[in-house]
Scaffold this active site. Structure first.
Site, PDB file in Angstrom:
ATOM      1  N   GLY A 148       0.968  -1.101  -0.125  1.00 40.56           N
ATOM      2  CA  GLY A 148      -0.089  -0.008   0.057  1.00 40.56           C
ATOM      3  C   GLY A 148       1.004   1.188   0.002  1.00 40.56           C
ATOM      4  O   GLY A 148       1.970   1.221   0.501  1.00 40.56           O
ATOM      5  N   CYS A 149       0.710   2.334  -0.735  1.00 40.24           N
ATOM      6  CA  CYS A 149       1.388   3.499  -0.844  1.00 40.24           C
ATOM      7  C   CYS A 149       1.507   4.252   0.645  1.00 40.24           C
ATOM      8  O   CYS A 149       2.574   4.766   0.962  1.00 40.24           O
ATOM      9  CB  CYS A 149       0.602   4.755  -1.595  1.00 40.24           C
ATOM     10  SG  CYS A 149      -1.205   5.077  -1.340  1.00 40.24           S
ATOM     11  N   ASN A 150       0.353   4.229   1.478  1.00 36.18           N
ATOM     12  CA  ASN A 150       0.585   4.696   2.745  1.00 36.18           C
ATOM     13  C   ASN A 150       1.376   3.722   3.804  1.00 36.18           C
ATOM     14  O   ASN A 150       2.346   4.248   4.509  1.00 36.18           O
ATOM     15  CB  ASN A 150      -0.902   4.822   3.609  1.00 36.18           C
ATOM     16  CG  ASN A 150      -1.787   5.652   2.804  1.00 36.18           C
ATOM     17  OD1 ASN A 150      -1.285   6.824   2.207  1.00 36.18           O
ATOM     18  ND2 ASN A 150      -3.011   5.617   3.254  1.00 36.18           N
ATOM     19  N   THR A 153       5.269   4.351   2.779  1.00 35.78           N
ATOM     20  CA  THR A 153       5.692   5.424   3.329  1.00 35.78           C
ATOM     21  C   THR A 153       5.821   5.259   4.960  1.00 35.78           C
ATOM     22  O   THR A 153       7.194   5.743   5.442  1.00 35.78           O
ATOM     23  CB  THR A 153       4.793   6.715   3.261  1.00 35.78           C
ATOM     24  OG1 THR A 153       4.097   6.878   1.820  1.00 35.78           O
ATOM     25  CG2 THR A 153       5.346   8.017   3.444  1.00 35.78           C
TER      26      THR A 153
END
Length: 342
Positions: A148-150, A153
């Protein structure tokens, strides 16, 4: 000779980002594109910014001949990749950009996504696609599950600190700001310009966000004990980018050193000098991650900030980085584009 690539779900943001990046990649060639509702259309009709490229016409998945394809990117909506990938040739390498294979435990998948996993055997073989931490496994994988992009990060900011033992594992707070493209291209009332611009709002607060499943899985694995962070994402009125601000208990100098040491040889991870903090404007359109650390006014506390582009390093760029490894290509090939500024 360039490797032949298929992109399933090419009419979404991540599909278009894959095409944009592959266009300058000397080792990859787009050989097939699918988009169910837009089958028969040219990619230039769907995305005019790609009109300069010679690309295959969009097809339905069942119309694609996979016999000459080396690797398939699956950029389909969550919960649809499972059945599609199960029908693909077993010798075809696959990078899945959806959430379908990120969680190793089928019970965890059902908990976070509300339905049983439909391809449990495939789930067992999937390698988690956080490249800098699973590089060897990705090189040997047939199926890689993009993060997932979140989740990516947050992990870039926190994971090395858990590895180094420099923070209190029971006091980790992640406050995250995400650009609107992370919500996908489907029409949604809350994403209309009049509903979104000029303001911001938290969503999935209090432990409801699905990427917590990835944080629980990965942080607990690294720590060798359960680790549960507090996480609140906010939807921001900009197109690209994620900014993660992490509040931890630990010495700022030791935290900065842990990040700098861990990422010293990573081509896409850049730790700023102590006291400098990153901005989404400095990584837009690129596969780079910027990280910074500052000490808090309270002794023994620190703030870690990470910024990446959700469509590139958070999704499609990460997918190509993994595909490069799977195909025996240089890991950075096609991905050293400078960020777009201003």
């Amino acid at each position: 000779m360039a490797k032949r690539i298929a992109i399933l779900g090419a009419s979404g943001y991540t599909g278009a980002e894959l095409v944009r990046l592959i266009a300058t990649h000397p080792g990859l060639e787009v050989a097939a594109l699918s988009a169910d509702r837009k089958a028969g259309m040219a990619m230039a009709e769907v995305f005019p910014f790609l009109a300069h490229l010679k690309l295959p016409v969009l097809q339905k998945i069942e119309e694609i001949d996979f016999s000459g394809i080396d690797l398939c990117f699956c950029a389909l909506p969550h919960a649809t990749s499972q059945a599609v990938i199960a029908q693909l040739p077993r010798d075809l390498k696959v990078v899945d950009l959806s959430a379908d294979f990120r969680l190793r435990d089928p019970a965890a998948y059902e908990k976070w996504y509300g339905k049983p996993h439909a391809a449990v055997e495939l789930q067992k073989e999937a390698v988690y696609g956080l490249t800098e931490f699973y590089r060897d496994e990705i090189c040997a994988a047939r199926l890689v599950a993009g993060t997932g992009c979140n989740a990516a990060t947050g992990q870039y900011a926190i994971r090395p600190l858990i590895e180094a033992g420099v923070i209190d594992l029971d006091e980790i707070i992640l406050d995250l700001k995400a650009g609107v493209s992370g919500a996908g291209r489907s029409l949604k009332e809350n994403l209309l310009h009049a509903e979104l611009s000029g303001g911001t709002h938290p969503y999935s607060a209090g432990g409801a966000h699905r990427h917590l499943g990835e944080f629980d899985q990965e942080f607990s694995k690294v720590a060798g004990r359960p680790v549960h962070i507090q996480f609140t994402p906010h939807l921001m009125p900009f197109n690209r980018g994620i900014l993660a601000t992490v509040y931890v208990r630990g010495d700022a100098a030791a935290i900065h050193k842990a990040l700098a040491d861990r990422y010293a040889d990573e081509p896409f991870l850049h730790v700023l000098p102590t006291g400098q903090l990153p901005s989404t404007r400095s990584i837009a359109g690129s596969n780079f991650v910027h990280l910074g650390v500052v000490g808090d006014r309270l002794p023994g506390r620190a703030i870690v900030v990470a910024a990446l582009d959700n469509l590139t390093k958070g999704s499609s760029g990460q997918a190509i980085q993994n595909a490069n490894l799977m195909l025996g290509l240089p890991e950075t090939e096609g991905l050293m584009l400078a960020p777009v500024f201003p």
